[in-house]
Motif scaffolding. Structure first.
Motif, mmCIF file in Angstrom:
data_model
loop_
_atom_site.group_PDB
_atom_site.id
_atom_site.type_symbol
_atom_site.label_atom_id
_atom_site.label_comp_id
_atom_site.label_asym_id
_atom_site.label_seq_id
_atom_site.Cartn_x
_atom_site.Cartn_y
_atom_site.Cartn_z
ATOM 1 N N UNK A 32 0.859 -1.179 0.000
ATOM 2 C CA UNK A 32 0.000 0.000 0.000
ATOM 3 C C UNK A 32 0.898 1.232 0.000
ATOM 4 N N UNK A 33 0.483 2.276 -0.743
ATOM 5 C CA UNK A 33 1.315 3.472 -0.893
ATOM 6 C C UNK A 33 1.264 4.386 0.332
ATOM 7 N N UNK A 34 0.204 4.287 1.117
ATOM 8 C CA UNK A 34 0.070 5.160 2.287
ATOM 9 C C UNK A 34 -0.947 4.552 3.252
ATOM 10 N N UNK A 35 -1.161 5.231 4.385
ATOM 11 C CA UNK A 35 -2.062 4.712 5.403
ATOM 12 C C UNK A 35 -3.506 4.611 4.946
ATOM 13 N N UNK A 36 -3.973 5.591 4.194
ATOM 14 C CA UNK A 36 -5.364 5.573 3.726
ATOM 15 C C UNK A 36 -5.618 4.377 2.816
ATOM 16 N N UNK A 65 -1.808 2.784 13.094
ATOM 17 C CA UNK A 65 -1.875 1.852 14.231
ATOM 18 C C UNK A 65 -3.186 2.047 14.993
ATOM 19 N N UNK A 66 -3.524 3.302 15.292
ATOM 20 C CA UNK A 66 -4.734 3.597 16.060
ATOM 21 C C UNK A 66 -5.986 3.152 15.310
ATOM 22 N N UNK A 67 -6.012 3.375 13.989
ATOM 23 C CA UNK A 67 -7.179 2.993 13.199
ATOM 24 C C UNK A 67 -7.345 1.477 13.134
ATOM 25 N N UNK A 68 -6.231 0.771 12.942
ATOM 26 C CA UNK A 68 -6.292 -0.693 12.889
ATOM 27 C C UNK A 68 -6.695 -1.252 14.246
ATOM 28 N N UNK A 70 -8.589 0.070 16.357
ATOM 29 C CA UNK A 70 -10.012 0.351 16.598
ATOM 30 C C UNK A 70 -10.919 -0.582 15.824
ATOM 31 N N UNK A 71 -10.567 -0.890 14.576
ATOM 32 C CA UNK A 71 -11.481 -1.651 13.716
ATOM 33 C C UNK A 71 -11.056 -3.084 13.456
ATOM 34 N N UNK A 72 -9.756 -3.387 13.587
ATOM 35 C CA UNK A 72 -9.252 -4.736 13.318
ATOM 36 C C UNK A 72 -8.182 -5.086 14.348
ATOM 37 N N UNK A 73 -8.591 -5.172 15.616
ATOM 38 C CA UNK A 73 -7.620 -5.361 16.694
ATOM 39 C C UNK A 73 -6.875 -6.688 16.603
ATOM 40 N N UNK A 74 -7.385 -7.616 15.789
ATOM 41 C CA UNK A 74 -6.728 -8.915 15.656
ATOM 42 C C UNK A 74 -5.541 -8.871 14.699
ATOM 43 N N UNK A 75 -5.330 -7.740 14.021
ATOM 44 C CA UNK A 75 -4.213 -7.626 13.072
ATOM 45 C C UNK A 75 -3.040 -6.935 13.765
ATOM 46 N N UNK A 76 -1.908 -7.597 13.933
ATOM 47 C CA UNK A 76 -0.745 -6.954 14.546
ATOM 48 C C UNK A 76 -0.056 -6.006 13.562
ATOM 49 N N UNK A 97 0.630 -0.880 18.711
ATOM 50 C CA UNK A 97 1.560 -1.565 17.811
ATOM 51 C C UNK A 97 2.151 -2.785 18.511
ATOM 52 N N UNK A 98 2.404 -3.844 17.746
ATOM 53 C CA UNK A 98 2.927 -5.077 18.320
ATOM 54 C C UNK A 98 4.435 -5.001 18.545
ATOM 55 N N UNK A 99 5.139 -4.261 17.672
ATOM 56 C CA UNK A 99 6.589 -4.147 17.806
ATOM 57 C C UNK A 99 7.077 -3.065 16.842
ATOM 58 N N UNK A 100 8.386 -2.813 16.861
ATOM 59 C CA UNK A 100 8.966 -1.882 15.886
ATOM 60 C C UNK A 100 10.371 -2.348 15.534
ATOM 61 N N UNK A 101 10.823 -1.915 14.352
ATOM 62 C CA UNK A 101 12.164 -2.250 13.876
ATOM 63 C C UNK A 101 12.799 -0.975 13.325
#
Length: 296
Positions: A32-36, A65-68, A70-76, A97-101
């Motif tokens: 995906x090119x961006x968050x939207x 992260x906040x949007x996911x 809220x609507x898809x909490x099962x997706x890390x 967020x589950x983690x960061x790199x």
């Protein structure tokens, strides 16, 4: 086979990350090119993992992260952070967020971090699917006169219903409220024999007496006994205290406007509103709460 959605506004970085994630894995990589755009793709077909850049125009990594969450909490979600983004990364972790790199460590950390996150979340999903197939669950508790333990038990019962029945958060909270009211009644009015009438007159005096009796005989030796029977169709929770009991026939009608705002009526009203059946034994020291999975 896991699907990983890579979100980055830089075409070069997208391909770099996609190439790393394909190494020694059988994952399907989408972009995906961006968050939207990522949110729209997730709406159509949810991936198993999202790997996103932090800084993007429009919907940035933190907002994604906040949007996911809220609507898809099962997706890390794993964040890729540039130098100087450490504080924002911590904020994103708090947001869900589950983690960061760090981007400077993508080559050595990205695949391994993704494997660990996917493994943990997939295990949670498998456990959730397993618990939804529980045919019968029976538990029993013997609890001291401890408010914190009783509130913890109420939350545990909520979680049991959520695991087994997949009911929404509001429905779980309604059931939890009924359990909580019954448990606190067993503590305050059952084991400790402190009347709601005192709370109406002097709120501070009510809790002062509660605290005194929790530390004094014979009240401190009493226990609250709870048994739970959960099936795929209904749940039954039986709560028994060791107090002298009361005459259930003298229990006020909770629908009477005179009692709606009073402590002695509010708890019973909530229990009956959120359960399908609320019954006391003849001596008034045991209450049985029942509700069906699908309420009429």
């Amino acid at each position: 086979m896991a699907t990983v959605l890579v979100v980055d506004d830089s075409p070069i970085d997208r391909q770099l990350v996609g190439g790393l994630l394909r190494q020694d894995t059988d994952w399907v990589i989408e972009f995906a090119d961006d968050g939207a755009q990522a949110l729209e793709q997730i709406r159509i077909a949810a991936p198993d993992l999202v790997v996103t850049d932090m800084q993007m125009p429009g919907v940035d990594g933190l907002q994604l992260v906040a949007a996911i969450r809220k609507t898809h909490s099962q997706i890390p979600v794993i964040l890729m952070t540039g130098k100087g983004n450490e504080e924002i990364a911590v904020e994103a972790l708090h947001a869900g967020a589950a983690s960061y790199v760090p981007k400077r460590s993508l080559g050595t950390m990205l695949v391994e971090t993704s494997r660990r996150v996917l493994s943990a979340f997939q295990e949670d999903r498998h456990r959730a699917e397993l618990l939804r197939r529980v045919a019968l669950r029976v538990e029993s508790f013997e609890i001291e006169n401890d408010v914190n333990l009783l509130l913890s038990l109420s939350r545990h019962l909520q979680q049991m219903l959520g695991d087994a029945w997949s009911i929404d958060r509001t429905d779980r909270l309604r059931s939890g409220t009924a359990f909580e009211e019954a448990l606190l009644n067993a503590l305050y009015h059952g084991n400790l024999e402190v009347s709601s009438d005192l709370k109406e007159v002097d709120h501070t005096a009510f809790y002062k007496m509660v605290d005194e009796r929790r530390r004094s005989s014979p009240w401190r030796e009493r226990r609250i006994h709870v048994s739970v029977r959960l099936t795929m169709a209904d749940v039954e929770v039986v709560i028994r205290d060791e107090g002298p009991g009361f005459d259930p026939g003298k229990l006020p009608d909770p629908t009477d406007p005179a009692y709606v705002d009073r402590p002695c009526g509010r708890g019973v009203m909530l229990m009956r509103a959120f359960m399908d059946d609320v019954r006391y034994n003849s001596t008034g020291n045991e209450v049985t709460l029942r509700r069906r999975r699908i309420r009429k």
